[in-house]
Design a protein around this motif. Sequence first.
Motif, PDB file in Angstrom:
ATOM      1  N   LYS A   4      -5.811  36.228 -18.350  1.00  0.00           N
ATOM      2  CA  LYS A   4      -6.683  36.540 -17.210  1.00  0.00           C
ATOM      3  C   LYS A   4      -6.466  35.482 -15.988  1.00  0.00           C
ATOM      4  O   LYS A   4      -6.767  36.079 -14.865  1.00  0.00           O
ATOM      5  N   ALA A   5      -6.076  34.261 -16.263  1.00  0.00           N
ATOM      6  CA  ALA A   5      -5.602  33.449 -15.269  1.00  0.00           C
ATOM      7  C   ALA A   5      -4.576  33.890 -14.308  1.00  0.00           C
ATOM      8  O   ALA A   5      -4.562  34.202 -13.000  1.00  0.00           O
ATOM      9  N   LEU A   6      -3.503  34.591 -14.960  1.00  0.00           N
ATOM     10  CA  LEU A   6      -2.336  34.924 -14.328  1.00  0.00           C
ATOM     11  C   LEU A   6      -2.699  36.005 -13.591  1.00  0.00           C
ATOM     12  O   LEU A   6      -2.292  36.307 -12.266  1.00  0.00           O
ATOM     13  N   SER A   7      -3.538  37.127 -13.984  1.00  0.00           N
ATOM     14  CA  SER A   7      -3.877  38.180 -13.160  1.00  0.00           C
ATOM     15  C   SER A   7      -4.727  37.937 -12.099  1.00  0.00           C
ATOM     16  O   SER A   7      -4.331  38.539 -10.916  1.00  0.00           O
ATOM     17  N   LEU A   8      -5.420  36.934 -12.121  1.00  0.00           N
ATOM     18  CA  LEU A   8      -6.304  36.576 -10.935  1.00  0.00           C
ATOM     19  C   LEU A   8      -5.490  35.894  -9.709  1.00  0.00           C
ATOM     20  O   LEU A   8      -5.512  36.075  -8.677  1.00  0.00           O
ATOM     21  N   VAL A   9      -4.609  34.859 -10.187  1.00  0.00           N
ATOM     22  CA  VAL A   9      -3.524  34.249  -9.343  1.00  0.00           C
ATOM     23  C   VAL A   9      -2.625  35.381  -8.743  1.00  0.00           C
ATOM     24  O   VAL A   9      -2.345  35.304  -7.538  1.00  0.00           O
ATOM     25  N   ARG A  10      -2.028  36.267  -9.274  1.00  0.00           N
ATOM     26  CA  ARG A  10      -1.148  37.458  -8.969  1.00  0.00           C
ATOM     27  C   ARG A  10      -1.725  38.243  -8.080  1.00  0.00           C
ATOM     28  O   ARG A  10      -1.247  38.585  -6.914  1.00  0.00           O
ATOM     29  N   ASP A  11      -3.035  38.641  -8.263  1.00  0.00           N
ATOM     30  CA  ASP A  11      -3.936  39.186  -7.242  1.00  0.00           C
ATOM     31  C   ASP A  11      -4.020  38.488  -5.953  1.00  0.00           C
ATOM     32  O   ASP A  11      -3.865  39.214  -4.849  1.00  0.00           O
ATOM     33  N   ARG A  12      -4.340  37.296  -6.115  1.00  0.00           N
ATOM     34  CA  ARG A  12      -4.498  36.465  -4.802  1.00  0.00           C
ATOM     35  C   ARG A  12      -3.183  36.333  -4.035  1.00  0.00           C
ATOM     36  O   ARG A  12      -2.993  36.305  -2.984  1.00  0.00           O
ATOM     37  N   ALA A  13      -2.036  36.172  -5.077  1.00  0.00           N
ATOM     38  CA  ALA A  13      -0.908  36.252  -4.142  1.00  0.00           C
ATOM     39  C   ALA A  13      -0.464  37.523  -3.587  1.00  0.00           C
ATOM     40  O   ALA A  13       0.113  37.407  -2.318  1.00  0.00           O
ATOM     41  N   LEU A  14      -1.018  38.628  -4.018  1.00  0.00           N
ATOM     42  CA  LEU A  14      -0.659  39.710  -3.309  1.00  0.00           C
ATOM     43  C   LEU A  14      -1.466  39.994  -1.952  1.00  0.00           C
ATOM     44  O   LEU A  14      -0.970  40.285  -1.196  1.00  0.00           O
TER      45      LEU A  14
ATOM     46  N   TYR B 138     -12.276  26.471 -12.825  1.00  0.00           N
ATOM     47  CA  TYR B 138     -10.747  26.248 -11.977  1.00  0.00           C
ATOM     48  C   TYR B 138     -11.134  26.427 -10.710  1.00  0.00           C
ATOM     49  O   TYR B 138     -12.385  26.753 -10.215  1.00  0.00           O
ATOM     50  N   ARG B 139     -10.066  26.222  -9.784  1.00  0.00           N
ATOM     51  CA  ARG B 139     -10.037  26.276  -8.418  1.00  0.00           C
ATOM     52  C   ARG B 139      -8.927  27.007  -7.889  1.00  0.00           C
ATOM     53  O   ARG B 139      -7.751  26.873  -8.387  1.00  0.00           O
ATOM     54  N   LEU B 140      -9.024  27.777  -6.903  1.00  0.00           N
ATOM     55  CA  LEU B 140      -7.982  28.692  -6.448  1.00  0.00           C
ATOM     56  C   LEU B 140      -7.516  28.283  -5.068  1.00  0.00           C
ATOM     57  O   LEU B 140      -8.646  28.169  -4.145  1.00  0.00           O
ATOM     58  N   GLN B 141      -6.395  28.038  -4.676  1.00  0.00           N
ATOM     59  CA  GLN B 141      -6.062  27.554  -3.108  1.00  0.00           C
ATOM     60  C   GLN B 141      -4.652  28.159  -2.792  1.00  0.00           C
ATOM     61  O   GLN B 141      -3.973  28.315  -3.737  1.00  0.00           O
ATOM     62  N   VAL B 142      -4.498  28.029  -1.573  1.00  0.00           N
ATOM     63  CA  VAL B 142      -3.226  28.663  -1.054  1.00  0.00           C
ATOM     64  C   VAL B 142      -2.460  27.539  -0.211  1.00  0.00           C
ATOM     65  O   VAL B 142      -3.124  27.009   0.527  1.00  0.00           O
TER      66      VAL B 142
ATOM     67  N   PHE C  64       1.000  26.763   1.816  1.00  0.00           N
ATOM     68  CA  PHE C  64       2.327  27.302   2.382  1.00  0.00           C
ATOM     69  C   PHE C  64       2.837  28.588   1.478  1.00  0.00           C
ATOM     70  O   PHE C  64       4.092  28.827   1.084  1.00  0.00           O
ATOM     71  N   HIS C  65       1.647  29.540   1.469  1.00  0.00           N
ATOM     72  CA  HIS C  65       1.958  30.991   0.955  1.00  0.00           C
ATOM     73  C   HIS C  65       2.098  30.884  -0.627  1.00  0.00           C
ATOM     74  O   HIS C  65       2.203  31.857  -1.066  1.00  0.00           O
ATOM     75  N   ASP C  66       1.813  29.753  -1.263  1.00  0.00           N
ATOM     76  CA  ASP C  66       1.984  29.622  -2.665  1.00  0.00           C
ATOM     77  C   ASP C  66       0.763  29.674  -3.258  1.00  0.00           C
ATOM     78  O   ASP C  66      -0.313  29.009  -2.501  1.00  0.00           O
ATOM     79  N   VAL C  67       0.231  30.376  -4.286  1.00  0.00           N
ATOM     80  CA  VAL C  67      -1.185  30.459  -4.732  1.00  0.00           C
ATOM     81  C   VAL C  67      -1.277  29.548  -5.897  1.00  0.00           C
ATOM     82  O   VAL C  67      -0.524  29.825  -6.799  1.00  0.00           O
ATOM     83  N   ILE C  68      -2.086  28.565  -5.785  1.00  0.00           N
ATOM     84  CA  ILE C  68      -2.031  27.524  -7.084  1.00  0.00           C
ATOM     85  C   ILE C  68      -3.658  27.697  -7.685  1.00  0.00           C
ATOM     86  O   ILE C  68      -4.645  27.634  -7.010  1.00  0.00           O
ATOM     87  N   MET C  69      -3.563  28.001  -8.854  1.00  0.00           N
ATOM     88  CA  MET C  69      -4.812  27.754  -9.783  1.00  0.00           C
ATOM     89  C   MET C  69      -4.789  26.669 -10.632  1.00  0.00           C
ATOM     90  O   MET C  69      -3.564  26.350 -11.577  1.00  0.00           O
TER      91      MET C  69
ATOM     92  N   GLU D 272     -13.512  38.452  -4.427  1.00  0.00           N
ATOM     93  CA  GLU D 272     -13.989  37.428  -3.320  1.00  0.00           C
ATOM     94  C   GLU D 272     -14.556  36.428  -3.833  1.00  0.00           C
ATOM     95  O   GLU D 272     -14.911  35.365  -2.992  1.00  0.00           O
ATOM     96  N   GLN D 273     -14.973  36.086  -5.121  1.00  0.00           N
ATOM     97  CA  GLN D 273     -15.714  34.889  -5.500  1.00  0.00           C
ATOM     98  C   GLN D 273     -14.613  33.991  -6.479  1.00  0.00           C
ATOM     99  O   GLN D 273     -15.002  33.142  -6.989  1.00  0.00           O
ATOM    100  N   ALA D 274     -13.423  34.072  -5.956  1.00  0.00           N
ATOM    101  CA  ALA D 274     -12.255  33.620  -6.932  1.00  0.00           C
ATOM    102  C   ALA D 274     -12.057  31.942  -6.463  1.00  0.00           C
ATOM    103  O   ALA D 274     -11.192  31.469  -7.023  1.00  0.00           O
ATOM    104  N   GLU D 275     -12.371  31.556  -5.413  1.00  0.00           N
ATOM    105  CA  GLU D 275     -11.780  30.497  -4.798  1.00  0.00           C
ATOM    106  C   GLU D 275     -12.458  29.101  -5.974  1.00  0.00           C
ATOM    107  O   GLU D 275     -11.449  28.208  -6.294  1.00  0.00           O
ATOM    108  N   HIS D 276     -13.574  29.299  -6.566  1.00  0.00           N
ATOM    109  CA  HIS D 276     -14.063  28.489  -7.709  1.00  0.00           C
ATOM    110  C   HIS D 276     -14.638  29.267  -8.758  1.00  0.00           C
ATOM    111  O   HIS D 276     -15.322  30.148  -8.173  1.00  0.00           O
ATOM    112  N   GLY D 277     -14.313  29.131  -9.811  1.00  0.00           N
ATOM    113  CA  GLY D 277     -14.938  30.034 -10.692  1.00  0.00           C
ATOM    114  C   GLY D 277     -14.552  29.338 -12.265  1.00  0.00           C
ATOM    115  O   GLY D 277     -14.204  28.338 -12.503  1.00  0.00           O
TER     116      GLY D 277
END
Length: 383
Positions: free
Chosen positions: A153-163, A103-107, A109-114, A91-96
């Motif tokens: 850690k980064a991959l885990s976070l990005v993959r979770d958001r992709a799910l 990092y910043r996290l965004q979606v 076109f359905h791709d997730v980018i950190m 829930e707190q993953a957009e910026h962290g």
Amino acid sequence: MTEATKLSSLKLLAKRYARANRITLHQALDLVAGKLGFANWTKLVSASKNYWLPDPEQLASVEAFVAHALPAADFQTGHPEAMIRRFAFLEQAEHGMIGRHAYRLQVAFHDVIMAGDGWSITVPENPGASPIVQTSTENDGKCPVFDPEFLQKALSLVRDRALQVRGEISTDWPRRSTKSDLDGVVRHPLWGRASGVWFCLHCDGKITGTQIAQNLWHCPGCGASPLDIFDTAFWCEDEGKSLPPVKTDGAVDGDKPDFRVVDDRPKLELNEEKITLLIRSALLDDATNISEKLGAIQAQISVDDEHDVWIALEENLWPHDKEPVQTLIVAAQLGLEVELESIWSTIPFAWPGLGELTSSTSEFTQMMLDAYAQHGASPDRKA
């Protein structure tokens, strides 16, 4: 709200969660029960018979929980408390921060980018595609994605958001598009046609209904999107009957990231449009009055294949004996040869000599209006 109504609401939320994550309903029911502090759904139902009912805050927490997706493996092997902690982290993953790296996290076109300073990680919409790790330099010991612990850690976070993103897509699609029936038949989420065998427009092979549904309708062979998946290979003479199966290792999100070094430094591409823009700006630098400014704006500028420049200046607006010094300097900086020419053309206003008396546009405008008025004419304002 009655007991039956509240249990029905929980069942509906669990059903929505099952669709989003492409799992069975009983797994989703147990997960919802775990969110409310019960070992499984059966325990929750038993408690409801003894007058237990979820309060509004608990219902809201389940609704928020169902709005997100988590890895399917966690539904079968994970502990509910661990999943709840993971949910709170997401829930707190957009910026962290991961360690000392922001990092910043965004979606998109359905791709997730950190992304962080000098690096980015992209997990494509396609569940079978490998994560793409981009850096601006080779491993120099400073970029954090080369640190295995940080990368994990980064991959885990990005993959979770992709799910989560894929779960939202699955919820929007028909249930039979993401989960095959007993015969392996699935329904295309866009075309609506049902089949147990599918074909990719770019691959010479057959895809089973189970394969394509599990891969969110991306080709397991080449990764083509759902737009390129059809129930018949209409481009083949036998409509694909003789094509072999598409081979896939069944990997999801690829085990090994695809590292790419990208030169993100700004590059100056001197095309005709940019050269023309610089030359016209230089002409304006050379202009000392309104007539010459109008001449610079009206000038015809062309660039040939060898990037030599031809400039045609209106004789009534630009003195034929005035050399555009700044323009020639800019051309020399760009390595260009310049050819100047005077031309006759239609000028925007009468009495161009008025523009030679001032460098102020507002003063010129008033002088022009007064001149027209002296000749009995008024401005013709056309829309």
